[in-house]
Design a protein around this motif. Structure first.
Motif, PDB file in Angstrom:
ATOM      1  N   THR A 106      -9.168   4.338  -5.945  1.00 40.49           N
ATOM      2  CA  THR A 106      -9.944   5.129  -4.987  1.00 40.49           C
ATOM      3  C   THR A 106     -10.568   4.213  -3.957  1.00 40.49           C
ATOM      4  O   THR A 106     -11.193   3.214  -4.310  1.00 40.49           O
ATOM      5  CB  THR A 106     -11.034   5.929  -5.742  1.00 40.49           C
ATOM      6  OG1 THR A 106     -10.379   6.779  -6.664  1.00 40.49           O
ATOM      7  CG2 THR A 106     -11.878   6.757  -4.799  1.00 40.49           C
ATOM      8  N   ARG A 107     -10.372   4.548  -2.711  1.00 43.75           N
ATOM      9  CA  ARG A 107     -10.822   3.701  -1.611  1.00 43.75           C
ATOM     10  C   ARG A 107     -12.311   3.405  -1.689  1.00 43.75           C
ATOM     11  O   ARG A 107     -13.134   4.302  -1.826  1.00 43.75           O
ATOM     12  CB  ARG A 107     -10.494   4.422  -0.308  1.00 43.75           C
ATOM     13  CG  ARG A 107     -10.366   3.513   0.875  1.00 43.75           C
ATOM     14  CD  ARG A 107      -9.791   4.301   2.050  1.00 43.75           C
ATOM     15  NE  ARG A 107      -9.603   3.446   3.200  1.00 43.75           N
ATOM     16  CZ  ARG A 107      -8.561   2.651   3.366  1.00 43.75           C
ATOM     17  NH1 ARG A 107      -7.611   2.597   2.449  1.00 43.75           N
ATOM     18  NH2 ARG A 107      -8.460   1.894   4.437  1.00 43.75           N
ATOM     19  N   TRP A 108     -12.635   2.119  -1.595  1.00 39.45           N
ATOM     20  CA  TRP A 108     -14.036   1.674  -1.580  1.00 39.45           C
ATOM     21  C   TRP A 108     -14.691   2.166  -0.281  1.00 39.45           C
ATOM     22  O   TRP A 108     -14.092   2.040   0.800  1.00 39.45           O
ATOM     23  CB  TRP A 108     -14.032   0.147  -1.657  1.00 39.45           C
ATOM     24  CG  TRP A 108     -15.353  -0.511  -1.497  1.00 39.45           C
ATOM     25  CD1 TRP A 108     -16.454  -0.358  -2.277  1.00 39.45           C
ATOM     26  CD2 TRP A 108     -15.695  -1.469  -0.480  1.00 39.45           C
ATOM     27  NE1 TRP A 108     -17.471  -1.156  -1.810  1.00 39.45           N
ATOM     28  CE2 TRP A 108     -17.031  -1.844  -0.713  1.00 39.45           C
ATOM     29  CE3 TRP A 108     -15.020  -2.045   0.593  1.00 39.45           C
ATOM     30  CZ2 TRP A 108     -17.694  -2.767   0.086  1.00 39.45           C
ATOM     31  CZ3 TRP A 108     -15.672  -2.959   1.387  1.00 39.45           C
ATOM     32  CH2 TRP A 108     -17.002  -3.321   1.132  1.00 39.45           C
ATOM     33  N   CYS A 115       2.962  -0.413  -5.991  1.00 38.48           N
ATOM     34  CA  CYS A 115       2.413   0.374  -4.885  1.00 38.48           C
ATOM     35  C   CYS A 115       0.950   0.679  -5.194  1.00 38.48           C
ATOM     36  O   CYS A 115       0.647   1.436  -6.112  1.00 38.48           O
ATOM     37  CB  CYS A 115       3.204   1.673  -4.735  1.00 38.48           C
ATOM     38  SG  CYS A 115       2.517   2.744  -3.470  1.00 38.48           S
ATOM     39  N   GLU A 116       0.040   0.060  -4.449  1.00 37.61           N
ATOM     40  CA  GLU A 116      -1.393   0.267  -4.694  1.00 37.61           C
ATOM     41  C   GLU A 116      -1.848   1.471  -3.869  1.00 37.61           C
ATOM     42  O   GLU A 116      -2.108   1.352  -2.677  1.00 37.61           O
ATOM     43  CB  GLU A 116      -2.177  -1.001  -4.352  1.00 37.61           C
ATOM     44  CG  GLU A 116      -1.758  -2.180  -5.218  1.00 37.61           C
ATOM     45  CD  GLU A 116      -2.723  -3.359  -5.141  1.00 37.61           C
ATOM     46  OE1 GLU A 116      -3.928  -3.162  -5.339  1.00 37.61           O
ATOM     47  OE2 GLU A 116      -2.251  -4.474  -4.884  1.00 37.61           O
ATOM     48  N   ASN A 117      -1.868   2.606  -4.524  1.00 40.37           N
ATOM     49  CA  ASN A 117      -2.252   3.843  -3.846  1.00 40.37           C
ATOM     50  C   ASN A 117      -3.771   3.995  -3.904  1.00 40.37           C
ATOM     51  O   ASN A 117      -4.319   4.492  -4.879  1.00 40.37           O
ATOM     52  CB  ASN A 117      -1.550   5.036  -4.501  1.00 40.37           C
ATOM     53  CG  ASN A 117      -1.844   6.316  -3.758  1.00 40.37           C
ATOM     54  OD1 ASN A 117      -2.570   6.325  -2.756  1.00 40.37           O
ATOM     55  ND2 ASN A 117      -1.287   7.417  -4.235  1.00 40.37           N
ATOM     56  N   ASN A 118      -4.411   3.555  -2.816  1.00 42.64           N
ATOM     57  CA  ASN A 118      -5.885   3.578  -2.803  1.00 42.64           C
ATOM     58  C   ASN A 118      -6.411   4.820  -2.091  1.00 42.64           C
ATOM     59  O   ASN A 118      -7.520   4.849  -1.608  1.00 42.64           O
ATOM     60  CB  ASN A 118      -6.430   2.309  -2.135  1.00 42.64           C
ATOM     61  CG  ASN A 118      -5.878   2.131  -0.730  1.00 42.64           C
ATOM     62  OD1 ASN A 118      -5.143   2.978  -0.233  1.00 42.64           O
ATOM     63  ND2 ASN A 118      -6.239   1.032  -0.087  1.00 42.64           N
ATOM     64  N   ALA A 119      -5.574   5.847  -2.050  1.00 42.36           N
ATOM     65  CA  ALA A 119      -5.943   7.039  -1.281  1.00 42.36           C
ATOM     66  C   ALA A 119      -6.364   8.200  -2.175  1.00 42.36           C
ATOM     67  O   ALA A 119      -6.363   9.345  -1.740  1.00 42.36           O
ATOM     68  CB  ALA A 119      -4.754   7.452  -0.409  1.00 42.36           C
ATOM     69  N   GLY A 148       0.820  -1.211   0.000  1.00 42.50           N
ATOM     70  CA  GLY A 148       0.000   0.000   0.000  1.00 42.50           C
ATOM     71  C   GLY A 148       0.850   1.255   0.000  1.00 42.50           C
ATOM     72  O   GLY A 148       2.069   1.211   0.186  1.00 42.50           O
ATOM     73  N   ASP A 149       0.203   2.385  -0.185  1.00 44.86           N
ATOM     74  CA  ASP A 149       0.927   3.664  -0.247  1.00 44.86           C
ATOM     75  C   ASP A 149       1.644   3.990   1.064  1.00 44.86           C
ATOM     76  O   ASP A 149       2.668   4.673   1.067  1.00 44.86           O
ATOM     77  CB  ASP A 149      -0.011   4.808  -0.647  1.00 44.86           C
ATOM     78  CG  ASP A 149      -1.369   4.724   0.041  1.00 44.86           C
ATOM     79  OD1 ASP A 149      -2.095   3.742  -0.209  1.00 44.86           O
ATOM     80  OD2 ASP A 149      -1.683   5.619   0.829  1.00 44.86           O
ATOM     81  N   ALA A 150       1.127   3.473   2.199  1.00 42.71           N
ATOM     82  CA  ALA A 150       1.806   3.743   3.468  1.00 42.71           C
ATOM     83  C   ALA A 150       3.154   3.021   3.550  1.00 42.71           C
ATOM     84  O   ALA A 150       3.984   3.366   4.394  1.00 42.71           O
ATOM     85  CB  ALA A 150       0.926   3.343   4.651  1.00 42.71           C
TER      86      ALA A 150
HETATM   87 MG   LIG Z   1      -3.550   2.964   1.174  1.00 38.31          MG
END
Ligand SMILES: [Mg+2]
Ligand SMILES: Cc1ncc(C[n+]2csc(CCOP(=O)(O)OP(=O)(O)O)c2C)c(N)n1
Length: 336
Positions: A236-238, A164-168, A137-139
């Protein structure tokens, strides 16, 4: 091709909806995370892999294992802590792994799988075949382990793709091509690997075709001895990913939403424009690659596969207490 991808995405989504249902029913105990809204990323990346390649992942790992071909029944059994699970019920969801599908381990610690993935990539280099994909994740970019892994991967030129799956990314920023990070001074995530001379780019995680092109190209470069690559997948975060326990906002995902129906919950209605499943299906329908009855039949199949997986898991017993002492230390053949 389209039907297969839709089935694979729906299998992931229906699987994780059942995780939420089982959690509410008290069958799935403790903390867990779902990959809803990111399914296209795992599928697209894993489509460019061979069985000898390695995949590493995080606490949000269900989609990565399913994309590698792991069995939903054995996965669900593991998530519910049952003996028929991939680790005999000892790993649960947070460390779910399936070696036979090239997923040696996953980790619930932010960044922890990155040095391990780099080690696996070094093993690939030494044996002269295979590549490693590290999903995180992005963190992860806030952890020292990330920099260590990236540096070693670059200096030793090992065959690894950092995904890097940036879901933010909020939808309004997505439209403007911008995004934020609370703790990174770098305004663009790709500037971080670029500073270490690791080629890096970003791709739209809602666009399966764009990702297919990107992953095939980058993994081709990695496979041909090009050294590490980094890709930021923007998604984009679900809205169901709330706090510790996911929710199903407004219930299960509805096929009718693909055909113009609107979810009751406003946050779900907004998020559908970032849902890779909805977007992929709309494209497949518009191009004539699939029609509505075909899509309905695929969803029916995904639902019945997952219902069977849940039955398999629930019917499996919990491990016997004495099992707690097995697999703690390597023994005999394993130790050599
Ligand atoms: Mg994230
Ligand atoms: C080393 C460490 N610090 C803190 C945590 C608590 N924690 C769990 S998930 C998470 C955020 C992860 O965000 P990201 O990497 O963007 O992944 P996402 O959950 O968004 O997919 C944190 C801080 C942890 N698991 N490990």
């Amino acid at each position: 091709m389209h039907a297969e991808r839709v089935l694979a995405m729906l299998r992931m989504r229906r699987f994780e909806e059942q995780c939420v249902v089982l959690s509410k029913a008290g069958q799935l105990l403790g903390h867990y995370h779902v990959y809803i809204g990111q399914e296209a990323t795992a599928l697209s990346a894993c489509a460019a892999l061979t069985p000898e390649d390695f995949v590493f992942s995080t606490w949000r790992n269900h989609g990565h294992l399913l994309a590698r071909g792991a069995a939903p029944g054995a996965m669900m059994a593991e998530i519910l802590g049952r003996s028929a699970g991939y680790a005999g019920g000892k790993s649960g969801t947070l460390h779910l792994a399936a070696r036979e599908f090239g997923v040696p381990t996953t980790s619930a610690l932010v960044g922890a799988s990155l040095p391990l993935a780099t080690g696996a990539a070094l093993a690939c280099k030494r044996r002269g075949s295979g590549v490693t994909v590290a999903f995180f994740g992005d963190a992860g970019l806030e952890e020292g382990a990330f920099y260590e892994a990236m540096l070693v991967a670059k200096v030793w030129q090992v065959p690894i793709l950092f995904v890097c799956e940036n879901n933010a990314i909020p939808p309004e920023l997505r439209k403007r091509g911008q995004y934020t990070s609370s703790t990174l001074p770098a305004a663009r995530l790709v500037d971080v690997p670029l500073a270490l001379q690791v080629p890096a780019e970003a791709v739209d995680g809602t666009d399966m075709e764009a990702m297919d092109e990107c992953f095939a190209r980058l993994l081709g470069e990695v496979r041909n001895g090009g050294g590490p690559r980094f890709v930021e997948v923007r998604c984009t975060r679900w809205p169901g990913n709330v706090m510790t326990w996911p929710e199903l906002p407004g219930g299960e995902w509805q096929l009718s939403w693909v055909f113009g129906g609107k979810p009751e919950r406003a946050e779900m209605a907004d998020w559908l424009s970032s849902d890779p499943l909805v977007l992929y299906l709309r494209k497949a329908l518009a191009s004539g690659a699939l029609n509505r009855p075909q899509v309905e039949a695929i969803d029916e199949r995904a639902r019945s596969e997952i219902a069977a997986a849940v039955r398999f898991a629930v019917e499996s017993p919990y491990p016997a207490p004495a099992e707690a002492y097995r697999h703690v230390w390597a023994q005999g053949e394993q130790a050599r």
